[in-house]
Design an enzyme around this catalytic site. Sequence first.
Site, PDB file in Angstrom:
ATOM      1  N   ASP A 210       0.867  -1.207   0.000  1.00  0.00           N
ATOM      2  CA  ASP A 210       0.000   0.000   0.000  1.00  0.00           C
ATOM      3  C   ASP A 210       0.888   1.236   0.000  1.00  0.00           C
ATOM      4  O   ASP A 210       2.092   1.140   0.185  1.00  0.00           O
ATOM      5  CB  ASP A 210      -0.877   0.006   1.258  1.00  0.00           C
ATOM      6  CG  ASP A 210      -0.026  -0.085   2.514  1.00  0.00           C
ATOM      7  OD1 ASP A 210       0.197  -1.208   2.987  1.00  0.00           O
ATOM      8  OD2 ASP A 210       0.475   0.953   2.985  1.00  0.00           O
ATOM      9  N   ASP A 212       0.635   3.772   2.239  1.00  0.00           N
ATOM     10  CA  ASP A 212       0.506   4.434   3.530  1.00  0.00           C
ATOM     11  C   ASP A 212      -0.405   5.662   3.406  1.00  0.00           C
ATOM     12  O   ASP A 212      -1.379   5.611   2.631  1.00  0.00           O
ATOM     13  CB  ASP A 212       1.885   4.756   4.125  1.00  0.00           C
ATOM     14  CG  ASP A 212       1.815   4.870   5.651  1.00  0.00           C
ATOM     15  OD1 ASP A 212       1.190   3.997   6.276  1.00  0.00           O
ATOM     16  OD2 ASP A 212       2.336   5.832   6.219  1.00  0.00           O
TER      17      ASP A 212
HETATM   18  N1  LIG Z   1       1.209   1.244   5.732  1.00  0.00           N
HETATM   19  C1  LIG Z   1       1.694   0.383   6.618  1.00  0.00           C
HETATM   20  N2  LIG Z   1       2.103   0.808   7.838  1.00  0.00           N
HETATM   21  C2  LIG Z   1       2.615  -0.075   8.728  1.00  0.00           C
HETATM   22  N3  LIG Z   1       2.741  -1.385   8.492  1.00  0.00           N
HETATM   23  C3  LIG Z   1       2.339  -1.848   7.311  1.00  0.00           C
HETATM   24  N4  LIG Z   1       2.350  -3.094   6.796  1.00  0.00           N
HETATM   25  C4  LIG Z   1       1.846  -3.026   5.554  1.00  0.00           C
HETATM   26  N5  LIG Z   1       1.493  -1.747   5.239  1.00  0.00           N
HETATM   27  C5  LIG Z   1       1.808  -1.002   6.327  1.00  0.00           C
END
Ligand SMILES: Nc1ncnc2[nH]cnc12
Length: 289
Positions: A210, A212
Amino acid sequence: MARSWHIGVIGGSGLAEGLGLDNAQEIAVESPFGAPSGPVTQGWLGGVKFSFLPRHGRGHALPPSAVNFRANIDALKRCGVTDLLSLSAVGSLQEAYAPGQFVAVDQLIDRTQGRVGSFFGPGLVAHVSLADPVCPRLAELLIQAARQAGGMVHPTGTYVAIEGPQFSTRAESRLYRQWGADVIGMTAFPEVRLAREAELPYAMLAMVTDYDAWREDAAGVEAAEVFAIMKANAALAREAVRAFAALLPSERVASPIDTTLDTALATAPAARDSRMMAMLDAVAGRVLR
Ligand SMILES: Nc1ncnc2[nH]cnc12
Ligand SMILES: CSC[C@H]1O[C@H](OP(=O)(O)O)[C@H](O)[C@@H]1O
């Protein structure tokens, strides 16, 4: 005498089902540091011995803050593991690190809070260097392997570990970008510290799931999105580990990390705590006997 490779793999989110090892056997390993995340599955890939541990336990029962990192590393060391691979899901803090791609993490920033970060303590003090937390030799092989498996791999990346279990605010996400972090997760600390204390060369193959929360017009992260990407790419991660096994030289070449503790112990022999020494029989027995 040269030791044979025995590769420990800690599988993160979406990888609890294991690696598809040949002749797999599940074993319960006891540790003086408490219960590991689950039983260790031992088996073989292309003639190389592997021990697999799902970081969050079977069925992903453990959140990052409840993972007993010391028990996990100690258990794998007790199994005779010589080198350690971490497979992890991460968010991306950079446009160029897109979901579905791999990152061979080479630097890390610790923002976790309150986790037990060392095997050592009162009665047995040690200070190991963590300047280069990842073993370059393992990382190089992992990069090649993940590419052979068909993955798009970024050969470097800085990982920031947050406490979680919540994902970051937009302000935090933007701050970590300013710090120079490329990816974000919740589990690399204290795992990477403990691996070094246990004299285990460690490398990390992170799978971007992703973006974030830093992108202005995009929604924040949803766990379902992370699991969906990991599910779609778990086979690729397994294939990368298989290719890694095939790339290993037939004899293990000693690493400087194998002897980290030679210069790290601060406590004079007469001042050492015998209970601590007993608990550290696997992690530090080499230098305590
Ligand atoms: N955006 C994210 N923040 C923290 N841990 C994660 N693991 C996978 N995506 C994450
Ligand atoms: C399910 S999203 C957050 C979760 O995924 C990552 O786990 P791992 O590093 O074990 O793959 C992240 O660190 C969080 O624990």
